[in-house]
Design an enzyme around this catalytic site. Structure first.
Site, mmCIF file in Angstrom:
data_model
loop_
_atom_site.group_PDB
_atom_site.id
_atom_site.type_symbol
_atom_site.label_atom_id
_atom_site.label_comp_id
_atom_site.label_asym_id
_atom_site.label_seq_id
_atom_site.Cartn_x
_atom_site.Cartn_y
_atom_site.Cartn_z
ATOM 1 N N TYR A 167 0.847 -1.196 0.000
ATOM 2 C CA TYR A 167 0.000 0.000 0.000
ATOM 3 C C TYR A 167 0.889 1.255 0.000
ATOM 4 C CZ TYR A 167 -3.704 -3.322 1.269
ATOM 5 O OH TYR A 167 -4.583 -4.373 1.278
ATOM 6 N N HIS A 253 1.170 -7.930 -0.765
ATOM 7 C CA HIS A 253 0.196 -8.787 -1.458
ATOM 8 C C HIS A 253 0.758 -9.402 -2.736
ATOM 9 C CE1 HIS A 253 -2.807 -7.943 1.415
ATOM 10 N NE2 HIS A 253 -3.003 -6.693 1.063
ATOM 11 N N GLN A 340 -11.758 -19.390 2.449
ATOM 12 C CA GLN A 340 -12.821 -19.598 1.464
ATOM 13 C C GLN A 340 -13.990 -18.630 1.583
ATOM 14 O OE1 GLN A 340 -12.232 -24.216 1.569
ATOM 15 N NE2 GLN A 340 -13.980 -23.760 0.303
ATOM 16 N N LYS A 566 -11.762 -29.136 -19.350
ATOM 17 C CA LYS A 566 -11.902 -27.695 -19.632
ATOM 18 C C LYS A 566 -10.603 -27.127 -20.203
ATOM 19 C CE LYS A 566 -13.370 -26.675 -15.392
ATOM 20 N NZ LYS A 566 -13.917 -27.913 -14.823
HETATM 21 P P1 NAP Z 1 -15.149 -30.143 -8.569
HETATM 22 O O1 NAP Z 1 -14.387 -29.036 -7.981
HETATM 23 O O2 NAP Z 1 -16.459 -29.884 -9.182
HETATM 24 O O3 NAP Z 1 -14.184 -30.822 -9.679
HETATM 25 C C1 NAP Z 1 -14.550 -31.913 -10.396
HETATM 26 C C2 NAP Z 1 -13.482 -32.200 -11.457
HETATM 27 O O4 NAP Z 1 -13.881 -33.323 -12.198
HETATM 28 C C3 NAP Z 1 -13.289 -31.077 -12.398
HETATM 29 O O5 NAP Z 1 -11.899 -30.921 -12.612
HETATM 30 C C4 NAP Z 1 -13.994 -31.527 -13.675
HETATM 31 O O6 NAP Z 1 -13.207 -31.020 -14.723
HETATM 32 C C5 NAP Z 1 -13.948 -33.035 -13.585
HETATM 33 N N1 NAP Z 1 -15.142 -33.695 -14.060
HETATM 34 C C6 NAP Z 1 -16.442 -33.400 -13.812
HETATM 35 N N2 NAP Z 1 -17.268 -34.262 -14.410
HETATM 36 C C7 NAP Z 1 -16.484 -35.145 -15.062
HETATM 37 C C8 NAP Z 1 -16.740 -36.270 -15.868
HETATM 38 N N3 NAP Z 1 -17.983 -36.658 -16.127
HETATM 39 N N4 NAP Z 1 -15.684 -36.939 -16.392
HETATM 40 C C9 NAP Z 1 -14.436 -36.543 -16.145
HETATM 41 N N5 NAP Z 1 -14.118 -35.474 -15.384
HETATM 42 C C10 NAP Z 1 -15.132 -34.791 -14.848
HETATM 43 O O7 NAP Z 1 -15.372 -31.293 -7.531
HETATM 44 P P2 NAP Z 1 -14.400 -31.894 -6.460
HETATM 45 O O8 NAP Z 1 -12.976 -31.750 -6.858
HETATM 46 O O9 NAP Z 1 -14.911 -33.245 -6.213
HETATM 47 O O10 NAP Z 1 -14.651 -31.014 -5.201
HETATM 48 C C11 NAP Z 1 -15.944 -30.982 -4.573
HETATM 49 C C12 NAP Z 1 -16.152 -29.692 -3.833
HETATM 50 O O11 NAP Z 1 -15.288 -29.627 -2.729
HETATM 51 C C13 NAP Z 1 -15.831 -28.512 -4.712
HETATM 52 O O12 NAP Z 1 -16.772 -27.501 -4.509
HETATM 53 C C14 NAP Z 1 -14.499 -28.087 -4.225
HETATM 54 O O13 NAP Z 1 -14.297 -26.711 -4.408
HETATM 55 C C15 NAP Z 1 -14.551 -28.463 -2.774
HETATM 56 N N6 NAP Z 1 -13.199 -28.683 -2.298
HETATM 57 C C16 NAP Z 1 -12.461 -27.607 -2.061
HETATM 58 C C17 NAP Z 1 -11.177 -27.770 -1.665
HETATM 59 C C18 NAP Z 1 -10.329 -26.569 -1.383
HETATM 60 O O14 NAP Z 1 -9.193 -26.693 -1.091
HETATM 61 N N7 NAP Z 1 -10.845 -25.372 -1.462
HETATM 62 C C19 NAP Z 1 -10.625 -29.029 -1.527
HETATM 63 C C20 NAP Z 1 -11.428 -30.124 -1.778
HETATM 64 C C21 NAP Z 1 -12.723 -29.931 -2.196
HETATM 65 P P3 NAP Z 1 -13.603 -31.107 -16.263
HETATM 66 O O15 NAP Z 1 -15.103 -31.093 -16.311
HETATM 67 O O16 NAP Z 1 -12.945 -29.929 -16.881
HETATM 68 O O17 NAP Z 1 -13.004 -32.378 -16.715
HETATM 69 FE FE1 SF4 Z 2 -11.730 -17.404 6.864
HETATM 70 FE FE2 SF4 Z 2 -13.400 -18.791 8.387
HETATM 71 FE FE3 SF4 Z 2 -11.732 -20.082 6.724
HETATM 72 FE FE4 SF4 Z 2 -10.828 -18.853 8.925
HETATM 73 S S1 SF4 Z 2 -12.199 -20.630 8.833
HETATM 74 S S2 SF4 Z 2 -9.952 -18.715 6.909
HETATM 75 S S3 SF4 Z 2 -12.157 -17.050 9.015
HETATM 76 S S4 SF4 Z 2 -13.401 -18.686 6.146
#
Ligand code: NAP
Ligand code: SF4
Length: 674
Positions: A167, A253, A340, A566
């Protein structure tokens, strides 16, 4: 007393901070919305009523060039709105201090009118800043002073001026953003002049009985950033200029080192504050990944700081300090540093909240009030949605029975906790486990609720939180023995070979990739490993803490390829503030990431795909499917056919894009009104 250092008052001479815990500054987005100040007042007052020592608000800009549309304090009308906040906090707890952060983003402001010491664009900025002339510099100083004076009039106990993070003030300090040749550029003495004049003139204007905090980057994580001597010189000059407290921040940042993500070890940076504390006389604040009272206590006991700043942990649990005082720390809903619902929201222009506490910043809208009519409720499934529903409904006085088919609560959280760098999920499980006990929920593990059982118990309401089933994509050869489900890999039920192909690159694909490519201790649990992997030298503190320090990352012992259909960049859908850390660390480990793929078939050779019309064979001995999920609704359909009062929540309701944030929010909102 369990936390003697954390609960010790700090005498500032003219006033006292009642304990050493500070709610750190965090932009919430409430500052800019209709009715936002009323909501902010409730948000801060709730934390004040629960014994936080001092609150620092989100950043408020001192003038137009520092904010195109954001919160500003540059005239009486803007200042008047803040009375709601300061009055609410002081009414809730007259002994709690609240300071307003003055944040001038300088080159990072979202306006073409943004300003800087020189016309040097930041890697992450939208615009090249307009170089300030002497009159412009004088105006910026005057605007900071005016903002502090108005904050005092608005009832704040002090201000925090931010001079870090890339900043405005920090861009005067380092050579790469300050190319000036006048008295505000060139020598270090000249480069710190802007910061010092702001502090001197602010102190003169606000008087002695007003808390004046200055936030510096004690390790800016920039190649050729500030040297340790420069940091000490600045801190000493700020002390002389009249600051009450120096707050230490880490990183700009734009730096490519994670400093607050869940993969960062707890309290990783506090030793840097400790070193600075020895060199100066005013109290110092430390921060970053301090998320439980025992961590804060250890930091203070080591002498690393006088005060501990916790921003996200105060979103996660407004009663954090009350629970610490009462020895109920096992009831603290711990911040898991996922970003998140807080920073990912902030940087996407959405309102801040919290994954584990959807009430954060919604205190006037989502409340868990005693139920008018007590009901007997069955919750089927103890994943994030089921746990959130069960605890909120029980808190409201309902009689809750929680059925879980497996031997432990947690659902998908039990997978997350096994991923190196995501160990904080154990805390969420500890929290829910304890709350189920405290709230006397009837927990039935190893029990798949049957229709007969549910009928026999005559529940008033049945919540179906049965979660998801992993999707099996329609690919020729998907039944091949080398194909594994992600759940079996994460739980260790399925051995993984040396050549791995991962189908799907969403959150789970990245988690699985992290797991199978990782060796050695988790960086989140070992500060030396973390420092090596990200190229940080905490001990010798070269410029920025990182200059000339090459990250040393153990390459994956397995050959791993992660694939998506994708065309977008692999990992583009991950969290805005943390996705880059996962992409970068996996790239450094040698993971092959492929986008724009078509799955052709699986056979003994491996996975056959086509990319840009070119057939490619990914030789593999293990193919792990991470292709998303479908809702698991078998029981729901049976109950509906029988006319039982059932309702879906979480993954069973909607599996697409479902994550714990959405599941907990939906479940909490439903349980708040049953
Ligand atoms: P997701 O984020 O929806 O990813 C699914 C993956 O599978 C995508 O890469 C998709 O890519 C592929 N896919 C979907 N349909 C398919 C098909 N029919 N055949 C082949 N590939 C296919 O789901 P997820 O990884 O299971 O995660 C579930 C939820 O948990 C999500 O909302 C995720 O954000 C959350 N999560 C978050 C974190 C984190 O660290 N923030 C960690 C774990 C889970 P393409 O369609 O391009 O192939
Ligand atoms: Fe942010 Fe809540 Fe995740 Fe902590 S637990 S990083 S406050 S969303």
């Amino acid at each position: 007393m369990k936390y003697p250092k954390l609960l010790e008052p700090l005498d500032l001479g003219f006033t006292t901070i009642k304990n050493r815990a500070i709610m750190g500054s965090m932009h919430t987005g409430l500052e800019e919305i209709e009715g936002g100040f009323e909501r902010m007042a409730a948000y801060f007052a709730e934390r004040a009523a629960n014994d936080i020592g001092m609150i620092i608000t989100g950043g408020i800009a001192p003038n137009e060039e520092s904010s195109s549309h954001g919160a500003r304090m540059s005239n009486d009308e803007e200042a008047a709105k803040h009375r709601l906040v300061t009055d609410a906090v002081h009414t809730a707890a007259p002994d709690v201090k609240i300071c307003m952060q003055i944040l001038h983003p300088g080159p990072l402001a979202y306006t073409p009118d943004c300003v800087g010491p020189s016309a040097v664009k930041s890697r992450i900025a939208r615009y090249v800043p307009n170089e300030l002339d002497k009159a412009g510099i004088e105006k910026q100083i005057g605007d900071h002073v005016r903002c502090a004076v108005m904050a005092k009039k608005a009832g704040y106990d002090g201000v925090e001026i931010i001079g870090s993070a890339g900043y405005l003030i920090s861009t005067f300090l380092v050579q790469k953003t300050n190319l000036r040749e006048d008295e505000y550029g060139g020598s270090y003495e000249n480069r710190i002049r802007f910061a010092i004049e702001i502090v001197e003139r602010t102190r003169a204007a606000v008087g002695e009985d007003f808390i004046l905090i200055f936030r510096i980057a004690a390790m800016d994580m920039l190649e050729d950033g500030m040297s340790w001597d420069e940091i000490v010189t600045l801190a000493k000059a700020l002390e002389k200029a009249g600051v009450t407290i120096i707050s230490t921040h880490f990183t700009w940042h734009e730096s490519a080192v994670p400093t607050i993500a869940t993969m960062v070890p707890r309290a990783a940076f506090t030793s840097v504050t400790g070193r600075l504390r020895k060199a100066i006389n005013v109290p110092v604040i430390t921060s970053n990944r301090i998320n439980m009272p025992d961590v804060a206590e250890e930091v203070l006991a080591r002498g690393d700081a006088d005060l501990v700043s916790m921003a996200r942990p105060m979103l996660a649990d407004s009663a954090f300090m009350r629970k610490a005082i009462e020895g109920r720390e096992d009831e603290i809903n711990t911040c898991i540093a996922c970003n998140q619902a807080c920073l990912d929201h902030t940087f996407s222009g959405k309102l801040t909240s919290c994954l584990v506490n959807p009430r954060a910043c919604h205190e006037t809208m989502l409340n868990y009030l005693p139920a008018a009519v007590v009901k007997s409720i069955a919750v089927i499934g103890a994943g994030p949605a089921g746990l959130a529903y069960a605890t909120v409904a029980a808190e409201r006085g309902h009689k809750v029975t929680l059925f879980e088919a497996s031997s432990e609560i947690g659902g998908q959280f039990n997978l997350a906790k096994r991923i190196p760098g995501k160990e904080e999920f154990y805390e969420t499980l500890r929290y829910y486990g304890r709350m189920l006990e405290v709230l006397k929920v009837d927990v039935r593990l190893n029990t798949s609720a049957s229709l007969d059982e549910l009928k026999a118990e005559n529940f008033d309401h049945i919540i179906i939180a049965t979660g998801i089933t992993p999707r099996t994509p329609d690919i020729e050869g998907i039944d091949h023995p080398m194909v594994a489900k992600y759940i079996d890999v994460i739980t260790g039920k399925r051995a993984v070979g040396n050549k791995v192909a991962i189908i799907g690159a969403g959150g789970i694909g990245f988690d699985v990739c992290e797991l199978v490519s990782h060796s050695g201790p988790s960086g989140a649990l070992d500060r030396d490993v973390f420092a090596r992997e990200w190229g940080i030298d905490f001990e010798n503190h070269p410029r920025g803490g990182v200059t000339g320090v090459e990250p040393i990352v153990a390459r994956s012992k397995r050959e791993v390829t992660m694939i998506q259909r994708k065309d977008s960049k692999v990992g583009a859908g991950l969290g805005k503030t943390t996705g880059w850390t996962h992409r970068l660390s996996l790239t450094r480990r040698g993971i092959n990431m492929i986008n724009g793929a078509n799955y052709d078939r699986i056979d003994d050779e491996g996975l056959h795909i086509t990319v840009n019309n070119n057939p490619i064979l990914i030789e593999a001995d293990t193919i792990i499917v991470c292709a998303g999920q479908d809702p698991k609704r078998d029981l729901y359909e049976i109950l509906m056919a029988e006319g039982l009062p059932a309702e879906l929540v979480g993954g069973a309701f909607e599996a697409k894009e479902l994550d714990a944030k959405a599941a907990i929010k939906q479940a909490s909102e439903m349980a708040a009104v049953i």
